[in-house]
Enzyme design. Structure first.
Site, PDB file in Angstrom:
ATOM      1  N   LYS A   1       0.916  -1.172  -0.040  1.00  0.00           N
ATOM      2  CA  LYS A   1       0.059   0.003   0.066  1.00  0.00           C
ATOM      3  C   LYS A   1       0.772   1.407   0.090  1.00  0.00           C
ATOM      4  O   LYS A   1       1.899   1.349   0.366  1.00  0.00           O
ATOM      5  CB  LYS A   1      -0.923  -0.223   1.252  1.00  0.00           C
ATOM      6  CG  LYS A   1      -2.216  -1.171   1.205  1.00  0.00           C
ATOM      7  CD  LYS A   1      -2.925  -1.060   2.308  1.00  0.00           C
ATOM      8  CE  LYS A   1      -3.931  -2.160   2.195  1.00  0.00           C
ATOM      9  NZ  LYS A   1      -5.132  -1.930   3.264  1.00  0.00           N
TER      10      LYS A   1
ATOM     11  N   TYR B   1     -12.405  -1.701  -4.180  1.00  0.00           N
ATOM     12  CA  TYR B   1     -13.038  -2.044  -2.803  1.00  0.00           C
ATOM     13  C   TYR B   1     -14.597  -1.982  -2.794  1.00  0.00           C
ATOM     14  O   TYR B   1     -15.257  -1.455  -1.792  1.00  0.00           O
ATOM     15  CB  TYR B   1     -12.495  -0.917  -1.783  1.00  0.00           C
ATOM     16  CG  TYR B   1     -11.006  -1.272  -1.363  1.00  0.00           C
ATOM     17  CD1 TYR B   1     -10.746  -2.441  -0.561  1.00  0.00           C
ATOM     18  CD2 TYR B   1      -9.938  -0.491  -1.552  1.00  0.00           C
ATOM     19  CE1 TYR B   1      -9.600  -3.009   0.056  1.00  0.00           C
ATOM     20  CE2 TYR B   1      -8.568  -0.802  -1.098  1.00  0.00           C
ATOM     21  CZ  TYR B   1      -8.442  -1.862  -0.404  1.00  0.00           C
ATOM     22  OH  TYR B   1      -7.211  -2.215   0.206  1.00  0.00           O
TER      23      TYR B   1
ATOM     24  N   PHE C   1     -15.582   3.910   6.505  1.00  0.00           N
ATOM     25  CA  PHE C   1     -14.303   4.074   6.136  1.00  0.00           C
ATOM     26  C   PHE C   1     -13.965   4.304   4.815  1.00  0.00           C
ATOM     27  O   PHE C   1     -12.835   4.460   4.385  1.00  0.00           O
ATOM     28  CB  PHE C   1     -13.202   3.513   7.135  1.00  0.00           C
ATOM     29  CG  PHE C   1     -13.283   1.904   6.606  1.00  0.00           C
ATOM     30  CD1 PHE C   1     -12.913   1.413   5.584  1.00  0.00           C
ATOM     31  CD2 PHE C   1     -13.967   1.250   7.698  1.00  0.00           C
ATOM     32  CE1 PHE C   1     -12.863   0.091   5.514  1.00  0.00           C
ATOM     33  CE2 PHE C   1     -14.200  -0.155   7.534  1.00  0.00           C
ATOM     34  CZ  PHE C   1     -13.727  -0.718   6.515  1.00  0.00           C
TER      35      PHE C   1
ATOM     36  N   ARG D   1      -2.538 -14.062   4.680  1.00  0.00           N
ATOM     37  CA  ARG D   1      -3.260 -13.404   5.737  1.00  0.00           C
ATOM     38  C   ARG D   1      -2.380 -13.603   7.001  1.00  0.00           C
ATOM     39  O   ARG D   1      -2.618 -12.506   7.982  1.00  0.00           O
ATOM     40  CB  ARG D   1      -4.858 -13.836   5.919  1.00  0.00           C
ATOM     41  CG  ARG D   1      -5.415 -13.908   4.802  1.00  0.00           C
ATOM     42  CD  ARG D   1      -6.143 -12.384   4.217  1.00  0.00           C
ATOM     43  NE  ARG D   1      -6.985 -11.934   5.487  1.00  0.00           N
ATOM     44  CZ  ARG D   1      -7.674 -11.063   5.350  1.00  0.00           C
ATOM     45  NH1 ARG D   1      -7.142 -10.138   4.307  1.00  0.00           N
ATOM     46  NH2 ARG D   1      -8.492 -10.672   6.255  1.00  0.00           N
TER      47      ARG D   1
ATOM     48  N   THR E   1      -5.678  -6.533  10.808  1.00  0.00           N
ATOM     49  CA  THR E   1      -6.067  -5.371  10.163  1.00  0.00           C
ATOM     50  C   THR E   1      -5.411  -4.047  11.068  1.00  0.00           C
ATOM     51  O   THR E   1      -4.853  -3.299  10.529  1.00  0.00           O
ATOM     52  CB  THR E   1      -7.513  -4.986  10.014  1.00  0.00           C
ATOM     53  OG1 THR E   1      -8.098  -6.270   9.257  1.00  0.00           O
ATOM     54  CG2 THR E   1      -7.681  -3.894   8.967  1.00  0.00           C
TER      55      THR E   1
ATOM     56  N   ARG F   1       2.291  -6.357   9.216  1.00  0.00           N
ATOM     57  CA  ARG F   1       1.594  -5.199   9.969  1.00  0.00           C
ATOM     58  C   ARG F   1       2.204  -4.590  11.110  1.00  0.00           C
ATOM     59  O   ARG F   1       2.403  -3.531  11.463  1.00  0.00           O
ATOM     60  CB  ARG F   1       0.182  -5.173   9.767  1.00  0.00           C
ATOM     61  CG  ARG F   1      -0.464  -5.216   8.444  1.00  0.00           C
ATOM     62  CD  ARG F   1      -1.850  -5.760   8.516  1.00  0.00           C
ATOM     63  NE  ARG F   1      -2.578  -5.173   7.239  1.00  0.00           N
ATOM     64  CZ  ARG F   1      -3.661  -5.770   6.888  1.00  0.00           C
ATOM     65  NH1 ARG F   1      -4.381  -7.002   7.665  1.00  0.00           N
ATOM     66  NH2 ARG F   1      -4.483  -5.404   5.684  1.00  0.00           N
TER      67      ARG F   1
ATOM     68  N   ASN G   1      -2.182   0.596   6.458  1.00  0.00           N
ATOM     69  CA  ASN G   1      -1.447  -0.822   7.149  1.00  0.00           C
ATOM     70  C   ASN G   1      -0.618  -1.442   6.248  1.00  0.00           C
ATOM     71  O   ASN G   1      -0.637  -2.837   6.518  1.00  0.00           O
ATOM     72  CB  ASN G   1      -2.887  -1.536   7.804  1.00  0.00           C
ATOM     73  CG  ASN G   1      -3.746  -1.980   6.814  1.00  0.00           C
ATOM     74  OD1 ASN G   1      -3.644  -1.667   5.674  1.00  0.00           O
ATOM     75  ND2 ASN G   1      -4.824  -2.627   7.327  1.00  0.00           N
TER      76      ASN G   1
ATOM     77  N   HIS H   1      -2.179  -5.469   1.627  1.00  0.00           N
ATOM     78  CA  HIS H   1      -3.457  -6.099   1.522  1.00  0.00           C
ATOM     79  C   HIS H   1      -3.231  -7.169   0.926  1.00  0.00           C
ATOM     80  O   HIS H   1      -2.365  -7.536   0.192  1.00  0.00           O
ATOM     81  CB  HIS H   1      -4.127  -5.189   0.174  1.00  0.00           C
ATOM     82  CG  HIS H   1      -5.385  -5.874  -0.361  1.00  0.00           C
ATOM     83  ND1 HIS H   1      -6.861  -5.864  -0.033  1.00  0.00           N
ATOM     84  CD2 HIS H   1      -5.515  -6.873  -1.344  1.00  0.00           C
ATOM     85  CE1 HIS H   1      -7.464  -6.853  -0.372  1.00  0.00           C
ATOM     86  NE2 HIS H   1      -6.838  -7.227  -1.486  1.00  0.00           N
TER      87      HIS H   1
ATOM     88  N   GLU I   1      -9.788  -9.791  -7.847  1.00  0.00           N
ATOM     89  CA  GLU I   1      -8.575  -8.894  -7.627  1.00  0.00           C
ATOM     90  C   GLU I   1      -7.639  -9.059  -8.516  1.00  0.00           C
ATOM     91  O   GLU I   1      -7.052  -7.927  -8.903  1.00  0.00           O
ATOM     92  CB  GLU I   1      -8.088  -8.844  -6.109  1.00  0.00           C
ATOM     93  CG  GLU I   1      -9.128  -8.421  -5.152  1.00  0.00           C
ATOM     94  CD  GLU I   1      -8.814  -8.656  -3.560  1.00  0.00           C
ATOM     95  OE1 GLU I   1      -9.826  -8.147  -2.703  1.00  0.00           O
ATOM     96  OE2 GLU I   1      -7.894  -9.396  -3.311  1.00  0.00           O
TER      97      GLU I   1
HETATM   98  P1  GDP Z   1      -8.039  -6.705   5.792  1.00  0.00           P
HETATM   99  O1  GDP Z   1      -8.638  -7.784   5.196  1.00  0.00           O
HETATM  100  O2  GDP Z   1      -7.340  -6.976   7.056  1.00  0.00           O
HETATM  101  O3  GDP Z   1      -7.325  -5.648   5.015  1.00  0.00           O
HETATM  102  O4  GDP Z   1      -9.266  -5.604   6.438  1.00  0.00           O
HETATM  103  P2  GDP Z   1     -10.850  -5.329   5.856  1.00  0.00           P
HETATM  104  O5  GDP Z   1     -11.080  -6.105   4.742  1.00  0.00           O
HETATM  105  O6  GDP Z   1     -11.610  -5.456   7.191  1.00  0.00           O
HETATM  106  O7  GDP Z   1     -10.846  -3.796   5.323  1.00  0.00           O
HETATM  107  C1  GDP Z   1      -9.973  -3.231   4.294  1.00  0.00           C
HETATM  108  C2  GDP Z   1      -8.977  -2.263   4.484  1.00  0.00           C
HETATM  109  O8  GDP Z   1      -9.952  -0.847   4.805  1.00  0.00           O
HETATM  110  C3  GDP Z   1      -8.019  -2.328   5.547  1.00  0.00           C
HETATM  111  O9  GDP Z   1      -6.821  -2.830   5.267  1.00  0.00           O
HETATM  112  C4  GDP Z   1      -7.693  -0.964   6.131  1.00  0.00           C
HETATM  113  O10 GDP Z   1      -6.953  -0.398   4.964  1.00  0.00           O
HETATM  114  C5  GDP Z   1      -9.209  -0.411   5.778  1.00  0.00           C
HETATM  115  N1  GDP Z   1      -9.863  -0.167   6.886  1.00  0.00           N
HETATM  116  C6  GDP Z   1     -10.348  -1.100   7.761  1.00  0.00           C
HETATM  117  N2  GDP Z   1     -10.911  -0.676   8.842  1.00  0.00           N
HETATM  118  C7  GDP Z   1     -10.795   0.591   8.905  1.00  0.00           C
HETATM  119  C8  GDP Z   1     -10.958   1.531   9.968  1.00  0.00           C
HETATM  120  O11 GDP Z   1     -11.599   1.628  10.740  1.00  0.00           O
HETATM  121  N3  GDP Z   1     -10.777   3.109   9.533  1.00  0.00           N
HETATM  122  C9  GDP Z   1      -9.775   3.385   8.093  1.00  0.00           C
HETATM  123  N4  GDP Z   1      -9.589   4.488   7.718  1.00  0.00           N
HETATM  124  N5  GDP Z   1      -9.700   2.253   7.328  1.00  0.00           N
HETATM  125  C10 GDP Z   1      -9.934   1.004   7.668  1.00  0.00           C
END
Ligand code: GDP
Length: 138
Positions: free
Chosen positions: A10, A50, A58, A86, A92, A103, A113, A116, A127
């Site tokens: 990222k 996304y 968010f 993962r 996350t 991370r 973070n 992805h 994807e």
């Molecule tokens: P991942 O699968 O661990 O990447 O997590 P998710 O699928 O839940 O969310 C996708 C992405 O959205 C995350 O990797 C973060 O970059 C972003 N994200 C998730 N939760 C938050 C949040 O509470 N705030 C913000 N700004 N970004 C978030």
């Protein structure tokens, strides 16, 4: 059986100069890099990628961030690639990520973070197709 997954280094990690270190972790963990490139995407392209998160609070922040600078999308291959990546990524929220995960080492916050990784076979297929053409996946 060998499996493919999709990953992105990222914008935060690219900006901080962590792309090489993250790739080293990925290779050390036994992944083969099938394809990789450096691109910058528009907010609309980030929204398309996304779309499953479009109702989340968010979504604006996430798509703004993902279009804020260059990223490295890549396709990775190994046995059990989706679950293993993962695990290597960590939670996350980096504050909750296990020691030694990408991370934990490189991410600053739940939004910014570092990496992805696809969460299932169907999402990996979508994807990979979003960023790579068939001829780039030999
Ligand atoms: P991942 O699968 O661990 O990447 O997590 P998710 O699928 O839940 O969310 C996708 C992405 O959205 C995350 O990797 C973060 O970059 C972003 N994200 C998730 N939760 C938050 C949040 O509470 N705030 C913000 N700004 N970004 C978030």
């Amino acid at each position: 059986m060998s499996q493919r997954t999709f990953s992105i280094i990222k914008p935060d990690a690219v900006k901080k100069g962590h792309a090489g270190a993250i790739l080293a972790e990925i290779e050390k963990a036994g992944f083969k890099i099938v394809s990789i490139k450096k691109v910058s995407i528009s907010k609309a392209q980030a929204e398309g990628f996304y779309y499953v998160h479009s109702e989340r609070p968010f979504f604006g922040e996430l798509t703004e961030f993902m279009s804020s600078g260059p990223i490295f999308p890549m396709v990775l291959e190994k046995e059990n690639a989706i679950a293993d990546l993962r695990k290597l990524m960590g939670a996350t929220d980096p504050a909750k990520a296990e020691e030694g995960t990408i991370r934990k080492q490189f991410a600053a916050s739940i939004g910014e973070n570092a990496i992805h990784g696809s969460d299932a076979e169907e999402t990996a297929a979508f994807e990979i197709g979003y960023f790579f053409a068939g001829y780039e996946l030999k």
